[in-house]
Design an enzyme around this catalytic site. Structure first.
Site, PDB file in Angstrom:
ATOM      1  N   ARG A  19       6.119   4.259 -12.200  1.00  0.00           N
ATOM      2  CA  ARG A  19       7.150   4.609 -13.177  1.00  0.00           C
ATOM      3  C   ARG A  19       8.390   3.712 -13.105  1.00  0.00           C
ATOM      4  O   ARG A  19       9.227   3.737 -13.993  1.00  0.00           O
ATOM      5  CB  ARG A  19       7.542   6.088 -13.003  1.00  0.00           C
ATOM      6  CG  ARG A  19       6.497   7.028 -13.566  1.00  0.00           C
ATOM      7  CD  ARG A  19       6.721   8.453 -13.081  1.00  0.00           C
ATOM      8  NE  ARG A  19       6.275   8.634 -11.705  1.00  0.00           N
ATOM      9  CZ  ARG A  19       6.422   9.764 -11.014  1.00  0.00           C
ATOM     10  NH1 ARG A  19       7.024  10.794 -11.561  1.00  0.00           N
ATOM     11  NH2 ARG A  19       5.976   9.861  -9.783  1.00  0.00           N
ATOM     12  N   GLN A  79      -2.908   0.972   4.147  1.00  0.00           N
ATOM     13  CA  GLN A  79      -3.740   1.867   3.339  1.00  0.00           C
ATOM     14  C   GLN A  79      -4.149   1.058   2.101  1.00  0.00           C
ATOM     15  O   GLN A  79      -3.364   0.907   1.160  1.00  0.00           O
ATOM     16  CB  GLN A  79      -2.940   3.114   2.932  1.00  0.00           C
ATOM     17  CG  GLN A  79      -3.780   4.163   2.218  1.00  0.00           C
ATOM     18  CD  GLN A  79      -2.933   5.285   1.617  1.00  0.00           C
ATOM     19  OE1 GLN A  79      -1.761   5.091   1.302  1.00  0.00           O
ATOM     20  NE2 GLN A  79      -3.535   6.439   1.413  1.00  0.00           N
ATOM     21  N   LYS A 356      35.586 -24.304  -2.110  1.00  0.00           N
ATOM     22  CA  LYS A 356      34.219 -24.270  -1.567  1.00  0.00           C
ATOM     23  C   LYS A 356      34.178 -24.940  -0.203  1.00  0.00           C
ATOM     24  O   LYS A 356      34.700 -26.041  -0.050  1.00  0.00           O
ATOM     25  CB  LYS A 356      33.270 -25.003  -2.528  1.00  0.00           C
ATOM     26  CG  LYS A 356      31.818 -24.914  -2.132  1.00  0.00           C
ATOM     27  CD  LYS A 356      31.021 -26.170  -2.444  1.00  0.00           C
ATOM     28  CE  LYS A 356      31.003 -27.121  -1.292  1.00  0.00           C
ATOM     29  NZ  LYS A 356      30.164 -28.291  -1.485  1.00  0.00           N
TER      30      LYS A 356
HETATM   31  C1  UD1 Z   1       4.735  14.493  -3.151  1.00  0.00           C
HETATM   32  C2  UD1 Z   1       4.217  15.856  -2.739  1.00  0.00           C
HETATM   33  C3  UD1 Z   1       4.985  16.924  -3.496  1.00  0.00           C
HETATM   34  C4  UD1 Z   1       6.463  16.788  -3.235  1.00  0.00           C
HETATM   35  C5  UD1 Z   1       6.955  15.355  -3.535  1.00  0.00           C
HETATM   36  C6  UD1 Z   1       8.356  15.173  -3.005  1.00  0.00           C
HETATM   37  C7  UD1 Z   1       1.837  15.538  -2.213  1.00  0.00           C
HETATM   38  C8  UD1 Z   1       0.455  15.770  -2.671  1.00  0.00           C
HETATM   39  N1  UD1 Z   1       2.792  15.957  -3.037  1.00  0.00           N
HETATM   40  O1  UD1 Z   1       4.480  14.331  -4.544  1.00  0.00           O
HETATM   41  O2  UD1 Z   1       4.558  18.213  -3.084  1.00  0.00           O
HETATM   42  O3  UD1 Z   1       7.189  17.711  -4.003  1.00  0.00           O
HETATM   43  O4  UD1 Z   1       6.123  14.391  -2.854  1.00  0.00           O
HETATM   44  O5  UD1 Z   1       8.887  13.948  -3.406  1.00  0.00           O
HETATM   45  O6  UD1 Z   1       2.034  15.057  -1.127  1.00  0.00           O
HETATM   46  N2  UD1 Z   1       1.867   7.632  -0.660  1.00  0.00           N
HETATM   47  C9  UD1 Z   1       1.118   6.841   0.182  1.00  0.00           C
HETATM   48  N3  UD1 Z   1      -0.244   6.802  -0.033  1.00  0.00           N
HETATM   49  C10 UD1 Z   1      -0.858   7.500  -1.000  1.00  0.00           C
HETATM   50  C11 UD1 Z   1      -0.062   8.295  -1.850  1.00  0.00           C
HETATM   51  C12 UD1 Z   1       1.293   8.342  -1.644  1.00  0.00           C
HETATM   52  O7  UD1 Z   1       1.633   6.196   1.092  1.00  0.00           O
HETATM   53  O8  UD1 Z   1      -2.078   7.397  -1.108  1.00  0.00           O
HETATM   54  C13 UD1 Z   1       3.325   7.688  -0.450  1.00  0.00           C
HETATM   55  C14 UD1 Z   1       4.127   7.197  -1.641  1.00  0.00           C
HETATM   56  O9  UD1 Z   1       4.412   5.799  -1.522  1.00  0.00           O
HETATM   57  C15 UD1 Z   1       5.388   8.025  -1.557  1.00  0.00           C
HETATM   58  C16 UD1 Z   1       4.925   9.322  -0.884  1.00  0.00           C
HETATM   59  O10 UD1 Z   1       3.696   9.030  -0.257  1.00  0.00           O
HETATM   60  O11 UD1 Z   1       6.374   7.416  -0.756  1.00  0.00           O
HETATM   61  C17 UD1 Z   1       4.757  10.480  -1.863  1.00  0.00           C
HETATM   62  O12 UD1 Z   1       3.782  10.106  -2.818  1.00  0.00           O
HETATM   63  P1  UD1 Z   1       3.931  10.369  -4.368  1.00  0.00           P
HETATM   64  O13 UD1 Z   1       2.700   9.911  -5.034  1.00  0.00           O
HETATM   65  O14 UD1 Z   1       5.253   9.891  -4.846  1.00  0.00           O
HETATM   66  O15 UD1 Z   1       3.880  11.964  -4.367  1.00  0.00           O
HETATM   67  P2  UD1 Z   1       4.629  12.931  -5.349  1.00  0.00           P
HETATM   68  O16 UD1 Z   1       3.858  13.047  -6.599  1.00  0.00           O
HETATM   69  O17 UD1 Z   1       6.050  12.533  -5.453  1.00  0.00           O
HETATM   70 MG    MG Z   2       7.206  10.700  -5.288  1.00  0.00          MG
END
Ligand code: UD1
Ligand code: MG
Length: 444
Positions: A19, A79, A356
Protein backbone atom coordinates in the site's frame (compact mmCIF):
# COMPACT_ATOMS: atom_id res chain seq x y z
CA UNK A 1 12.15 1.95 34.11
CA UNK A 2 12.05 -1.65 35.30
CA UNK A 3 14.97 -3.96 34.69
CA UNK A 4 13.96 -6.10 31.73
CA UNK A 5 15.44 -9.58 31.31
CA UNK A 6 14.61 -10.16 27.70
CA UNK A 7 16.06 -13.33 26.21
CA UNK A 8 15.03 -12.95 22.59
CA UNK A 9 13.40 -10.24 20.45
CA UNK A 10 12.02 -10.90 16.97
CA UNK A 11 11.16 -8.04 14.61
CA UNK A 12 9.00 -8.98 11.61
CA UNK A 13 9.95 -6.98 8.53
CA UNK A 14 9.60 -9.26 5.52
CA UNK A 15 6.26 -7.99 4.21
CA UNK A 16 5.85 -6.24 0.88
CA UNK A 17 4.29 -3.00 2.10
CA UNK A 18 2.19 -2.90 -1.07
CA UNK A 19 0.00 0.00 0.00
CA UNK A 20 3.01 2.36 0.18
CA UNK A 21 3.28 2.10 -3.65
CA UNK A 22 7.01 2.63 -3.33
CA UNK A 23 10.24 1.26 -4.76
CA UNK A 24 11.67 1.73 -1.27
CA UNK A 25 10.77 -1.07 1.17
CA UNK A 26 8.19 0.18 3.67
CA UNK A 27 10.39 -0.11 6.75
CA UNK A 28 13.09 2.01 5.03
CA UNK A 29 10.94 5.13 4.82
CA UNK A 30 12.05 7.96 7.09
CA UNK A 31 10.55 9.48 10.22
CA UNK A 32 12.47 12.27 11.97
CA UNK A 33 15.78 11.31 10.39
CA UNK A 34 15.55 7.59 11.11
CA UNK A 35 14.07 4.74 9.13
CA UNK A 36 10.84 3.21 10.40
CA UNK A 37 12.69 0.05 11.36
CA UNK A 38 15.46 2.18 12.86
CA UNK A 39 13.00 3.55 15.40
CA UNK A 40 11.73 0.06 16.24
CA UNK A 41 15.25 -1.36 16.65
CA UNK A 42 16.31 1.63 18.73
CA UNK A 43 13.54 1.02 21.27
CA UNK A 44 13.92 -2.77 21.27
CA UNK A 45 17.71 -2.50 21.69
CA UNK A 46 17.30 -0.37 24.77
CA UNK A 47 15.71 -3.43 26.44
CA UNK A 48 19.02 -5.26 25.73
CA UNK A 49 17.69 -8.54 24.35
CA UNK A 50 20.36 -11.25 24.49
CA UNK A 51 19.39 -12.37 21.00
CA UNK A 52 17.85 -9.98 18.43
CA UNK A 53 16.44 -11.40 15.21
CA UNK A 54 14.97 -9.50 12.28
CA UNK A 55 12.94 -11.38 9.68
CA UNK A 56 13.65 -9.92 6.23
CA UNK A 57 12.26 -10.80 2.82
CA UNK A 58 10.84 -8.14 0.56
CA UNK A 59 13.59 -5.62 -0.26
CA UNK A 60 16.08 -7.75 1.64
CA UNK A 61 19.04 -6.36 -0.33
CA UNK A 62 18.38 -2.93 1.19
CA UNK A 63 16.84 -3.85 4.56
CA UNK A 64 19.45 -6.43 5.63
CA UNK A 65 22.57 -4.19 5.36
CA UNK A 66 20.67 -1.35 7.01
CA UNK A 67 19.69 -3.55 9.96
CA UNK A 68 23.31 -4.73 10.38
CA UNK A 69 24.51 -1.15 10.31
CA UNK A 70 22.16 0.21 12.94
CA UNK A 71 21.95 -2.86 15.22
CA UNK A 72 25.32 -4.61 15.13
CA UNK A 73 24.23 -7.58 17.21
CA UNK A 74 21.09 -8.31 15.14
CA UNK A 75 20.82 -11.55 13.22
CA UNK A 76 18.69 -11.53 10.12
CA UNK A 77 16.43 -14.43 9.17
CA UNK A 78 15.44 -14.72 5.52
CA UNK A 79 11.80 -15.42 4.69
CA UNK A 80 11.85 -15.96 0.93
CA UNK A 81 8.08 -16.22 0.57
CA UNK A 82 5.81 -14.22 2.86
CA UNK A 83 3.44 -16.91 4.06
CA UNK A 84 2.25 -14.96 7.07
CA UNK A 85 3.36 -13.71 10.47
CA UNK A 86 3.15 -17.24 11.93
CA UNK A 87 5.45 -18.55 9.20
CA UNK A 88 7.91 -15.70 9.81
CA UNK A 89 8.06 -16.62 13.50
CA UNK A 90 8.49 -20.34 12.71
CA UNK A 91 11.60 -19.44 10.69
CA UNK A 92 12.95 -17.10 13.37
CA UNK A 93 12.59 -19.83 16.02
CA UNK A 94 13.99 -22.63 13.87
CA UNK A 95 17.56 -22.69 15.26
CA UNK A 96 16.82 -21.14 18.61
CA UNK A 97 17.88 -23.23 21.60
CA UNK A 98 17.35 -20.58 24.28
CA UNK A 99 14.51 -20.75 26.77
CA UNK A 100 12.91 -17.81 28.55
CA UNK A 101 10.92 -14.91 27.11
CA UNK A 102 10.63 -13.66 23.55
CA UNK A 103 9.27 -10.28 22.46
CA UNK A 104 7.74 -10.23 18.98
CA UNK A 105 6.76 -7.07 17.17
CA UNK A 106 6.36 -5.66 13.67
CA UNK A 107 8.97 -3.52 11.95
CA UNK A 108 6.31 -0.98 10.92
CA UNK A 109 5.21 0.40 14.32
CA UNK A 110 7.83 3.13 14.91
CA UNK A 111 5.99 5.07 17.61
CA UNK A 112 6.21 2.36 20.28
CA UNK A 113 8.30 3.56 23.21
CA UNK A 114 10.69 1.45 25.25
CA UNK A 115 8.86 2.49 28.45
CA UNK A 116 5.65 0.94 27.11
CA UNK A 117 7.49 -2.24 26.11
CA UNK A 118 9.06 -2.40 29.57
CA UNK A 119 5.67 -2.02 31.30
CA UNK A 120 4.24 -4.71 29.02
CA UNK A 121 7.15 -6.97 29.96
CA UNK A 122 6.61 -6.33 33.65
CA UNK A 123 2.89 -7.22 33.46
CA UNK A 124 3.66 -10.38 31.48
CA UNK A 125 6.38 -11.55 33.91
CA UNK A 126 4.52 -10.67 37.10
CA UNK A 127 1.50 -12.74 36.06
CA UNK A 128 3.70 -15.59 34.78
CA UNK A 129 1.84 -15.62 31.47
CA UNK A 130 2.68 -18.02 28.67
CA UNK A 131 1.46 -15.51 26.11
CA UNK A 132 0.61 -11.82 26.32
CA UNK A 133 -0.57 -9.52 23.58
CA UNK A 134 -0.45 -5.73 23.74
CA UNK A 135 -3.77 -4.24 22.70
CA UNK A 136 -5.22 -0.79 22.08
CA UNK A 137 -8.67 0.71 21.77
CA UNK A 138 -8.89 2.57 18.48
CA UNK A 139 -11.52 5.10 17.45
CA UNK A 140 -11.50 3.31 14.09
CA UNK A 141 -10.35 -0.32 14.45
CA UNK A 142 -10.81 -1.27 10.80
CA UNK A 143 -8.02 -3.29 9.25
CA UNK A 144 -6.70 -4.64 12.55
CA UNK A 145 -7.15 -8.01 14.27
CA UNK A 146 -9.86 -7.84 16.95
CA UNK A 147 -9.43 -9.03 20.53
CA UNK A 148 -12.13 -11.51 21.57
CA UNK A 149 -12.60 -11.83 25.34
CA UNK A 150 -14.86 -14.20 27.35
CA UNK A 151 -17.30 -13.19 30.12
CA UNK A 152 -14.43 -13.16 32.60
CA UNK A 153 -12.59 -10.67 30.41
CA UNK A 154 -9.92 -13.19 29.41
CA UNK A 155 -8.63 -13.13 25.85
CA UNK A 156 -9.75 -16.24 23.99
CA UNK A 157 -8.79 -15.40 20.39
CA UNK A 158 -7.63 -12.78 17.90
CA UNK A 159 -9.74 -12.58 14.76
CA UNK A 160 -8.47 -10.78 11.67
CA UNK A 161 -10.76 -8.20 10.09
CA UNK A 162 -11.03 -10.25 6.91
CA UNK A 163 -12.16 -13.29 8.88
CA UNK A 164 -14.44 -11.45 11.32
CA UNK A 165 -18.23 -11.54 11.50
CA UNK A 166 -20.07 -8.22 11.61
CA UNK A 167 -20.46 -8.67 15.35
CA UNK A 168 -16.73 -9.14 15.90
CA UNK A 169 -15.96 -6.17 13.65
CA UNK A 170 -17.82 -4.08 16.22
CA UNK A 171 -15.06 -4.71 18.79
CA UNK A 172 -12.68 -1.76 18.94
CA UNK A 173 -9.95 -3.38 21.03
CA UNK A 174 -7.28 -4.42 18.54
CA UNK A 175 -4.10 -6.46 18.36
CA UNK A 176 -1.11 -4.09 18.14
CA UNK A 177 1.10 -6.90 16.82
CA UNK A 178 3.33 -6.79 19.94
CA UNK A 179 3.58 -10.02 21.92
CA UNK A 180 5.52 -11.69 24.72
CA UNK A 181 5.75 -15.47 24.89
CA UNK A 182 7.37 -18.17 26.90
CA UNK A 183 9.70 -19.54 24.23
CA UNK A 184 9.05 -23.27 24.84
CA UNK A 185 5.26 -22.75 24.74
CA UNK A 186 5.48 -20.68 21.56
CA UNK A 187 7.70 -23.24 19.83
CA UNK A 188 5.12 -25.96 20.51
CA UNK A 189 2.15 -23.91 19.35
CA UNK A 190 3.59 -22.39 16.13
CA UNK A 191 4.12 -25.95 14.87
CA UNK A 192 0.34 -26.43 14.98
CA UNK A 193 -0.62 -23.34 12.94
CA UNK A 194 -2.89 -23.89 9.96
CA UNK A 195 -3.58 -21.65 6.97
CA UNK A 196 -7.36 -22.13 7.04
CA UNK A 197 -8.16 -18.40 6.78
CA UNK A 198 -9.16 -15.94 4.07
CA UNK A 199 -5.53 -15.17 3.11
CA UNK A 200 -4.28 -18.76 3.22
CA UNK A 201 -1.48 -17.62 5.52
CA UNK A 202 -0.10 -18.85 8.81
CA UNK A 203 -1.30 -16.27 11.33
CA UNK A 204 0.78 -15.72 14.46
CA UNK A 205 -2.40 -14.44 16.08
CA UNK A 206 -3.85 -17.99 16.11
CA UNK A 207 -1.31 -19.13 18.71
CA UNK A 208 -3.20 -17.19 21.37
CA UNK A 209 -6.29 -19.44 21.13
CA UNK A 210 -4.03 -22.48 20.74
CA UNK A 211 -2.12 -21.68 23.96
CA UNK A 212 -5.30 -20.83 25.86
CA UNK A 213 -7.04 -24.04 24.76
CA UNK A 214 -3.98 -26.07 25.72
CA UNK A 215 -4.27 -24.77 29.29
CA UNK A 216 -1.66 -22.01 29.00
CA UNK A 217 -2.02 -18.63 30.66
CA UNK A 218 -2.79 -15.87 28.14
CA UNK A 219 -3.49 -12.18 28.64
CA UNK A 220 -4.43 -9.16 26.57
CA UNK A 221 -2.80 -6.06 28.07
CA UNK A 222 -4.32 -2.74 27.07
CA UNK A 223 -1.91 0.10 26.32
CA UNK A 224 -3.12 3.54 27.33
CA UNK A 225 -1.80 5.66 24.48
CA UNK A 226 -3.10 4.14 21.27
CA UNK A 227 -1.07 6.52 19.08
CA UNK A 228 2.06 4.56 20.04
CA UNK A 229 0.75 1.42 18.47
CA UNK A 230 -0.21 2.85 15.08
CA UNK A 231 1.22 0.83 12.23
CA UNK A 232 2.24 2.33 8.91
CA UNK A 233 0.72 0.83 5.80
CA UNK A 234 0.35 3.85 3.46
CA UNK A 235 1.64 7.40 2.96
CA UNK A 236 -1.23 8.99 4.87
CA UNK A 237 -0.39 6.88 7.93
CA UNK A 238 3.28 7.76 7.38
CA UNK A 239 2.48 11.49 7.55
CA UNK A 240 0.32 10.92 10.63
CA UNK A 241 3.16 9.11 12.40
CA UNK A 242 5.69 11.75 11.31
CA UNK A 243 3.53 14.45 12.91
CA UNK A 244 3.10 12.48 16.14
CA UNK A 245 6.87 11.93 16.31
CA UNK A 246 7.50 15.64 15.65
CA UNK A 247 5.27 16.62 18.58
CA UNK A 248 6.87 14.04 20.83
CA UNK A 249 10.42 15.26 20.00
CA UNK A 250 9.46 18.93 20.37
CA UNK A 251 7.77 18.27 23.73
CA UNK A 252 10.92 16.61 24.99
CA UNK A 253 13.10 19.59 23.98
CA UNK A 254 10.66 22.08 25.48
CA UNK A 255 10.69 20.11 28.74
CA UNK A 256 14.50 20.35 28.62
CA UNK A 257 14.33 24.15 28.43
CA UNK A 258 14.37 24.87 24.70
CA UNK A 259 12.00 27.61 23.46
CA UNK A 260 10.16 26.44 20.35
CA UNK A 261 8.04 29.36 19.20
CA UNK A 262 5.87 27.31 16.83
CA UNK A 263 6.07 23.54 17.45
CA UNK A 264 3.82 22.77 14.49
CA UNK A 265 6.33 24.12 11.97
CA UNK A 266 9.50 23.02 13.74
CA UNK A 267 10.88 19.68 12.60
CA UNK A 268 13.69 18.14 14.61
CA UNK A 269 15.30 14.77 13.88
CA UNK A 270 15.45 12.33 16.76
CA UNK A 271 19.27 12.45 16.55
CA UNK A 272 19.60 16.20 17.23
CA UNK A 273 21.02 17.45 20.54
CA UNK A 274 19.93 20.88 21.87
CA UNK A 275 21.02 22.62 25.09
CA UNK A 276 18.66 24.60 27.26
CA UNK A 277 17.92 28.25 26.50
CA UNK A 278 18.17 27.78 22.76
CA UNK A 279 15.37 29.58 20.87
CA UNK A 280 13.93 28.14 17.67
CA UNK A 281 11.74 30.30 15.42
CA UNK A 282 9.06 28.96 13.03
CA UNK A 283 9.75 27.01 9.86
CA UNK A 284 12.99 25.44 11.06
CA UNK A 285 14.24 21.96 10.21
CA UNK A 286 17.09 20.49 12.27
CA UNK A 287 18.51 17.33 10.81
CA UNK A 288 20.98 14.51 11.43
CA UNK A 289 23.82 14.97 13.90
CA UNK A 290 23.12 18.64 14.54
CA UNK A 291 23.99 19.95 18.00
CA UNK A 292 23.20 23.41 19.37
CA UNK A 293 24.72 25.04 22.43
CA UNK A 294 22.95 27.19 24.96
CA UNK A 295 21.76 30.68 24.04
CA UNK A 296 21.82 30.11 20.27
CA UNK A 297 18.92 31.43 18.22
CA UNK A 298 17.87 29.47 15.12
CA UNK A 299 15.35 30.50 12.46
CA UNK A 300 12.90 31.52 11.29
CA UNK A 301 12.95 29.35 8.18
CA UNK A 302 16.35 27.72 8.52
CA UNK A 303 17.58 24.22 7.72
CA UNK A 304 20.60 22.78 9.53
CA UNK A 305 21.88 19.33 8.62
CA UNK A 306 24.78 17.87 10.62
CA UNK A 307 25.79 21.26 12.00
CA UNK A 308 27.59 22.08 15.25
CA UNK A 309 26.36 25.41 16.57
CA UNK A 310 28.23 27.13 19.40
CA UNK A 311 26.77 29.03 22.35
CA UNK A 312 24.98 32.26 21.55
CA UNK A 313 25.29 31.92 17.78
CA UNK A 314 22.44 33.06 15.57
CA UNK A 315 21.28 31.59 12.25
CA UNK A 316 18.46 33.40 10.45
CA UNK A 317 16.66 32.36 7.22
CA UNK A 318 19.61 30.20 6.12
CA UNK A 319 20.67 26.75 4.93
CA UNK A 320 23.69 25.16 6.63
CA UNK A 321 25.05 21.65 6.23
CA UNK A 322 27.97 19.58 7.55
CA UNK A 323 29.61 22.63 9.07
CA UNK A 324 30.48 24.34 12.33
CA UNK A 325 29.21 27.72 13.44
CA UNK A 326 31.33 29.04 16.32
CA UNK A 327 29.96 30.62 19.47
CA UNK A 328 28.68 34.15 19.11
CA UNK A 329 28.73 33.96 15.31
CA UNK A 330 25.94 35.28 13.17
CA UNK A 331 24.72 33.72 9.93
CA UNK A 332 22.10 35.11 7.57
CA UNK A 333 19.64 36.21 6.57
CA UNK A 334 19.78 34.22 3.34
CA UNK A 335 23.17 32.54 3.73
CA UNK A 336 24.07 29.20 2.21
CA UNK A 337 26.78 27.36 4.11
CA UNK A 338 27.93 24.16 2.48
CA UNK A 339 29.84 21.12 3.76
CA UNK A 340 33.30 21.46 5.26
CA UNK A 341 32.90 25.02 6.54
CA UNK A 342 34.19 26.10 9.94
CA UNK A 343 33.22 29.48 11.25
CA UNK A 344 35.28 30.33 14.35
CA UNK A 345 33.83 32.30 17.26
CA UNK A 346 32.23 35.70 16.67
CA UNK A 347 32.29 35.60 12.89
CA UNK A 348 29.66 37.05 10.62
CA UNK A 349 28.36 35.59 7.37
CA UNK A 350 25.71 37.96 6.09
CA UNK A 351 23.03 38.35 3.47
CA UNK A 352 23.32 36.41 0.21
CA UNK A 353 26.68 34.87 1.05
CA UNK A 354 27.60 31.33 0.01
CA UNK A 355 30.47 29.58 1.79
CA UNK A 356 31.87 26.18 0.82
CA UNK A 357 34.62 24.13 2.48
CA UNK A 358 36.25 27.16 4.07
CA UNK A 359 37.64 28.18 7.41
CA UNK A 360 36.80 31.67 8.63
CA UNK A 361 38.89 32.89 11.55
CA UNK A 362 37.70 34.42 14.80
CA UNK A 363 35.96 37.77 14.47
CA UNK A 364 36.18 37.81 10.66
CA UNK A 365 33.28 38.99 8.53
CA UNK A 366 31.82 38.28 5.10
CA UNK A 367 28.86 40.60 5.40
CA UNK A 368 27.28 40.87 1.94
CA UNK A 369 26.72 39.13 -1.42
CA UNK A 370 29.88 36.99 -1.64
CA UNK A 371 31.04 33.52 -2.64
CA UNK A 372 33.76 31.98 -0.47
CA UNK A 373 34.95 28.57 -1.67
CA UNK A 374 38.02 26.50 -0.69
CA UNK A 375 39.41 29.29 1.44
CA UNK A 376 41.18 29.86 4.70
CA UNK A 377 40.65 33.27 6.23
CA UNK A 378 42.56 34.41 9.33
CA UNK A 379 41.28 36.33 12.35
CA UNK A 380 39.84 39.83 12.28
CA UNK A 381 39.60 40.01 8.49
CA UNK A 382 36.84 41.74 6.54
CA UNK A 383 35.77 40.57 3.10
CA UNK A 384 34.11 43.47 1.23
CA UNK A 385 30.69 43.17 -0.37
CA UNK A 386 30.33 41.13 -3.56
CA UNK A 387 33.79 39.54 -3.31
CA UNK A 388 34.15 36.27 -5.20
CA UNK A 389 36.67 33.57 -4.41
CA UNK A 390 37.31 32.32 -7.94
CA UNK A 391 38.20 28.76 -6.95
CA UNK A 392 37.46 26.87 -10.15
CA UNK A 393 39.41 27.15 -13.38
CA UNK A 394 37.06 24.86 -15.25
CA UNK A 395 39.13 21.77 -14.46
CA UNK A 396 40.27 21.91 -10.84
CA UNK A 397 39.41 23.64 -7.59
CA UNK A 398 42.09 25.84 -6.01
CA UNK A 399 42.73 27.20 -2.56
CA UNK A 400 42.78 30.83 -1.39
CA UNK A 401 44.57 31.76 1.81
CA UNK A 402 43.90 35.11 3.45
CA UNK A 403 45.80 36.23 6.54
CA UNK A 404 44.59 38.01 9.65
CA UNK A 405 43.43 41.63 9.85
CA UNK A 406 43.11 41.82 6.07
CA UNK A 407 40.66 44.22 4.35
CA UNK A 408 39.49 42.93 0.98
CA UNK A 409 37.82 45.77 -0.97
CA UNK A 410 34.31 45.39 -2.32
CA UNK A 411 33.74 43.55 -5.58
CA UNK A 412 37.14 41.81 -5.57
CA UNK A 413 37.87 38.67 -7.61
CA UNK A 414 40.42 36.48 -5.81
CA UNK A 415 41.62 34.14 -8.56
CA UNK A 416 42.86 30.99 -6.81
CA UNK A 417 45.41 29.72 -6.04
CA UNK A 418 46.30 32.97 -4.35
CA UNK A 419 47.51 34.22 -0.98
CA UNK A 420 46.94 37.53 0.75
CA UNK A 421 49.31 38.26 3.65
CA UNK A 422 48.42 39.54 7.13
CA UNK A 423 47.24 43.12 7.37
CA UNK A 424 47.07 43.69 3.59
CA UNK A 425 44.47 46.01 2.02
CA UNK A 426 43.10 45.55 -1.49
CA UNK A 427 41.26 48.18 -3.52
CA UNK A 428 37.61 47.82 -4.51
CA UNK A 429 37.00 46.17 -7.86
CA UNK A 430 40.43 44.42 -8.03
CA UNK A 431 41.09 41.16 -9.81
CA UNK A 432 43.79 39.49 -7.72
CA UNK A 433 45.79 36.93 -9.67
CA UNK A 434 49.07 37.07 -7.78
CA UNK A 435 50.04 36.63 -4.14
CA UNK A 436 49.94 39.77 -2.01
CA UNK A 437 52.58 40.21 0.69
CA UNK A 438 51.75 41.01 4.29
CA UNK A 439 51.06 44.67 4.98
CA UNK A 440 50.59 45.61 1.30
CA UNK A 441 48.18 48.48 0.72
CA UNK A 442 46.66 48.86 -2.74
CA UNK A 443 44.14 51.25 -1.38
CA UNK A 444 46.18 54.46 -1.74
C1 UD1 B 1 -1.12 -7.96 11.81
C2 UD1 B 1 -1.93 -8.86 12.72
C3 UD1 B 1 -3.15 -8.11 13.21
C4 UD1 B 1 -2.74 -6.84 13.91
C5 UD1 B 1 -1.81 -5.98 13.02
C6 UD1 B 1 -1.19 -4.87 13.83
C7 UD1 B 1 -1.57 -11.14 11.88
C8 UD1 B 1 -2.18 -12.27 11.15
N1 UD1 B 1 -2.33 -10.06 12.00
O1 UD1 B 1 -1.93 -7.64 10.68
O2 UD1 B 1 -3.89 -8.91 14.11
O3 UD1 B 1 -3.86 -6.09 14.28
O4 UD1 B 1 -0.72 -6.79 12.52
O5 UD1 B 1 -0.48 -3.99 13.02
O6 UD1 B 1 -0.48 -11.27 12.38
N2 UD1 B 1 5.39 -10.05 7.97
C9 UD1 B 1 6.46 -10.88 7.73
N3 UD1 B 1 6.22 -12.03 6.99
C10 UD1 B 1 5.01 -12.37 6.54
C11 UD1 B 1 3.93 -11.50 6.80
C12 UD1 B 1 4.16 -10.36 7.53
O7 UD1 B 1 7.59 -10.62 8.14
O8 UD1 B 1 4.90 -13.41 5.90
C13 UD1 B 1 5.62 -8.82 8.75
C14 UD1 B 1 5.29 -7.55 7.99
O9 UD1 B 1 6.45 -7.05 7.31
C15 UD1 B 1 4.84 -6.62 9.09
C16 UD1 B 1 4.26 -7.55 10.15
O10 UD1 B 1 4.78 -8.84 9.87
O11 UD1 B 1 5.92 -5.89 9.64
C17 UD1 B 1 2.74 -7.58 10.16
O12 UD1 B 1 2.30 -8.03 8.89
P1 UD1 B 1 1.11 -7.38 8.09
O13 UD1 B 1 0.90 -8.15 6.86
O14 UD1 B 1 1.28 -5.90 8.02
O15 UD1 B 1 -0.09 -7.76 9.07
P2 UD1 B 1 -1.39 -6.91 9.34
O16 UD1 B 1 -2.37 -7.17 8.26
O17 UD1 B 1 -1.02 -5.51 9.61
MG1 MG C 1 0.57 -4.14 9.05
Amino acid sequence: MTQVQLDVAIVLAAGAGTRMKSDTPKVMHQIAGRTIIGHVLNEVNSLSPKDLRVVVGHGREVVEPHVKEIAHSAKTVFQAEQKGTGHAVQLALADLSTTGTVLILAGDTPLLRKETLAEFFEAHSKNKNHASVLTAELPDPSGYGRIVRNEDGEIVAIVEERDATEELKGINEINTGVYLFDIATLKESVKKLKSNNSQGELYLTDVIAEIKNGGGKTAAILSLDYTETLGINDRAQLAESVAIMRDRINDQHMRNGVTIVDPTTTWIDSTVVISNDVTIYPGTWLRGKTSIESGAVIGPRSTLADVKVGAGASIVESQVSESEVGSGSSVGPFSFIRPGTKLAANTKVGAYVEVKKSIIGEGSKVPHLSYVGDAEIGEGTNIGAATIFVNYDGVEKHQTVIGKDVRIGSDTMLVAPVTVGDGAYTAAGSVITEDIPAGANFHI
